[in-house]
Design a protein around this motif. Sequence first.
Motif, PDB file in Angstrom:
ATOM      1  N   ILE A 158     -54.209  57.232  42.130  1.00 19.37           N
ATOM      2  CA  ILE A 158     -54.390  57.085  43.578  1.00 19.37           C
ATOM      3  C   ILE A 158     -55.875  56.865  43.878  1.00 19.37           C
ATOM      4  N   VAL A 159     -56.158  55.840  44.672  1.00 24.64           N
ATOM      5  CA  VAL A 159     -57.542  55.514  45.020  1.00 24.64           C
ATOM      6  C   VAL A 159     -57.653  55.342  46.536  1.00 24.64           C
ATOM      7  N   PRO A 160     -58.406  56.210  47.192  1.00 23.69           N
ATOM      8  CA  PRO A 160     -58.572  56.054  48.650  1.00 23.69           C
ATOM      9  C   PRO A 160     -59.302  54.750  48.982  1.00 23.69           C
ATOM     10  N   ASP A 161     -59.085  54.226  50.179  1.00 29.57           N
ATOM     11  CA  ASP A 161     -59.695  52.935  50.520  1.00 29.57           C
ATOM     12  C   ASP A 161     -61.199  53.031  50.748  1.00 29.57           C
ATOM     13  N   ASN A 167     -63.566  51.518  41.209  1.00 30.28           N
ATOM     14  CA  ASN A 167     -62.525  52.511  40.916  1.00 30.28           C
ATOM     15  C   ASN A 167     -61.155  51.881  40.662  1.00 30.28           C
ATOM     16  N   PRO A 168     -60.634  51.089  41.611  1.00 31.23           N
ATOM     17  CA  PRO A 168     -59.335  50.457  41.328  1.00 31.23           C
ATOM     18  C   PRO A 168     -59.389  49.511  40.137  1.00 31.23           C
ATOM     19  N   ALA A 169     -60.537  48.838  39.950  1.00 31.39           N
ATOM     20  CA  ALA A 169     -60.650  47.912  38.821  1.00 31.39           C
ATOM     21  C   ALA A 169     -60.556  48.663  37.490  1.00 31.39           C
ATOM     22  N   SER A 170     -61.239  49.800  37.394  1.00 27.76           N
ATOM     23  CA  SER A 170     -61.207  50.578  36.146  1.00 27.76           C
ATOM     24  C   SER A 170     -59.807  51.113  35.875  1.00 27.76           C
ATOM     25  N   ALA A 171     -59.155  51.612  36.920  1.00 28.00           N
ATOM     26  CA  ALA A 171     -57.805  52.169  36.750  1.00 28.00           C
ATOM     27  C   ALA A 171     -56.852  51.087  36.248  1.00 28.00           C
ATOM     28  N   SER A 172     -57.018  49.916  36.808  1.00 30.13           N
ATOM     29  CA  SER A 172     -56.155  48.814  36.427  1.00 30.13           C
ATOM     30  C   SER A 172     -56.436  48.389  34.981  1.00 30.13           C
ATOM     31  N   MET A 206     -58.756  59.080  41.869  1.00 30.82           N
ATOM     32  CA  MET A 206     -60.186  58.783  41.704  1.00 30.82           C
ATOM     33  C   MET A 206     -60.829  58.846  43.067  1.00 30.82           C
ATOM     34  N   LEU A 207     -61.826  59.711  43.192  1.00 27.01           N
ATOM     35  CA  LEU A 207     -62.451  59.859  44.495  1.00 27.01           C
ATOM     36  C   LEU A 207     -63.958  59.622  44.403  1.00 27.01           C
ATOM     37  N   THR A 208     -64.463  58.820  45.311  1.00 27.98           N
ATOM     38  CA  THR A 208     -65.906  58.669  45.448  1.00 27.98           C
ATOM     39  C   THR A 208     -66.337  59.615  46.558  1.00 27.98           C
ATOM     40  N   LEU A 233     -54.437  64.707  37.517  1.00 26.99           N
ATOM     41  CA  LEU A 233     -55.816  65.157  37.306  1.00 26.99           C
ATOM     42  C   LEU A 233     -56.740  64.473  38.315  1.00 26.99           C
ATOM     43  N   CYS A 234     -57.910  65.092  38.512  1.00 24.28           N
ATOM     44  CA  CYS A 234     -58.826  64.582  39.532  1.00 24.28           C
ATOM     45  C   CYS A 234     -60.096  64.034  38.915  1.00 24.28           C
ATOM     46  N   TYR A 235     -60.418  62.779  39.253  1.00 26.21           N
ATOM     47  CA  TYR A 235     -61.598  62.089  38.739  1.00 26.21           C
ATOM     48  C   TYR A 235     -62.630  61.948  39.855  1.00 26.21           C
ATOM     49  N   TYR A 236     -63.856  62.341  39.569  1.00 23.82           N
ATOM     50  CA  TYR A 236     -64.927  62.265  40.569  1.00 23.82           C
ATOM     51  C   TYR A 236     -65.895  61.145  40.217  1.00 23.82           C
TER      52      TYR A 236
END
Length: 477
Positions: A158-161, A167-172, A206-208, A233-236
């Motif tokens: 999950i990636v907030p807008d 972040n979304p690129a790395s997850a993908s 993933m949260l910034t 799990l939570c990624y910072y």
Amino acid sequence: MKLIFEKGNEGRGLQLLPDLDVPEVEIAEGMKRSKKPALAKVSETEISRHYTELANRSYGVNNGFYPLGSCTMKYNPKVNDLAAGLKGLTDIHPLQSEETTQGSLAVIKELSDALCEINGMDAFTLQPAAGAHGEFTGLLLIKAYLHEKGETGRTKIIVPDSAHGTNPASASMCGFEVINVPSGSDGCVDTQALREAVGDDTAGLMLTNPNTVGLFDKNIKEITDIIHDAGGLCYYDGANLNAIMGICRPGDMGFDVIHVNLHKTFSTPHGGGGPGSGPVGCKEFLAPFLPGHVVEEKDSMYSLVRPSRSVGDVKVFHGNFLVAVRALSYILTLGKDGIKKTSQAAVLNANYMRVMLKDTFDMAYDETCMHEFVMDLSRMKEETGCSALDFAKGLLDYGIHPPTMYFPLIVHEALMAEPTETETRETLDEAVRIFSELAKKAKENPESLHAAPQGTPIGRPDEVAAARNPIVRFMAD
Ligand SMILES: *Cc1c(COP(=O)(O)O)cnc(C)c1O
């Protein structure tokens, strides 16, 4: 300006190779060049002038104010470069025996320990070469952990807008499916939407934070609880730690993995393409999966140890080691108090500028910000026809590097400014004066902003053509 290949003349050039002092060997036919290599034919004077001319056309923190949001273009103390230039640290090889590299192993260990303390984590790897590389590495840890538990059905991140675009690129890239959750009108994650987004297929979040609108998410603990309760799990994303270091710790907020950018927060100049460093930290239960080697200390000796279930290597040896040296030097010269004061000054400078400008510009979120703030120029565009782009181009003529434009995407006509802690009150006041003068110009003489910049070597390049059809090397005929 001419390219170096267009300068000079036949017969000129540096004699770099010494005279032959080994037997001459005939190169086999078919292995020989069909024509001479296209090397520059310039004298030492011409080379020197060429690079000085290039340097004069570029812009950096040594030229002036550079409030490029999210990038932290701050001044990096020269003493840290001095440390990274010490012969004992530069003239070594990673394959040397451990007895002969105790000092460098100590650097790795001490920096890892300091980053653990600053971030509230239990272990760190210095291998990743940049922020996005760190994100990818951190997600590999999450994936390895979930797979070892047999939870292979957890395929979504999950990636907030309001997250950074990487972040979304790395997850993908890591093979996860990206689920977007929106922000509320307050710029923070919509926790109701987050509750609806989690499930048995959630691998993590993933949260910034502070997010890309410069706000510290006020529901941070609730957010990490929602993810943990769902089994994820939570990624910072701690690329930019300038607002929080020494004040609060991602580990205490409930995060399991983090990356930090040594080249943003910890004193390595950047923007020119590297080298950078994006160390990844994690909680104890993820430490066995870390890539590369970690340094352990036993009986006053340091040694390299492969974590038991390591995901492998994400870079050779120990990452960009001299960037780590700068970071350790920076942390040690600042000390515990200095690190905290650095963050406080970064936040103070951003808020000072925000408040000084808020009667002239619309702020995307009119509340206390962290190290950066976002202006929304939609109204200016409507009333004067001058867009955020026009405004940014106008700043160039005043010797200011523009703020980040059109990012984050959730704010229209966005300009995101990060003044950083290393600027003086006088610089900020002067920037406020120039920003305000340009706002007046937009009303009174919008044409002049459409035509800006006038005083730079390049005016308005065709950005679409530059992105779609880049010409990045000299084509010899
Ligand atoms: C800069 C940045 C990144 C990416 O770091 P790189 O070193 O450029 O790969 C990721 N997240 C945030 C919040 C950033 O500011």
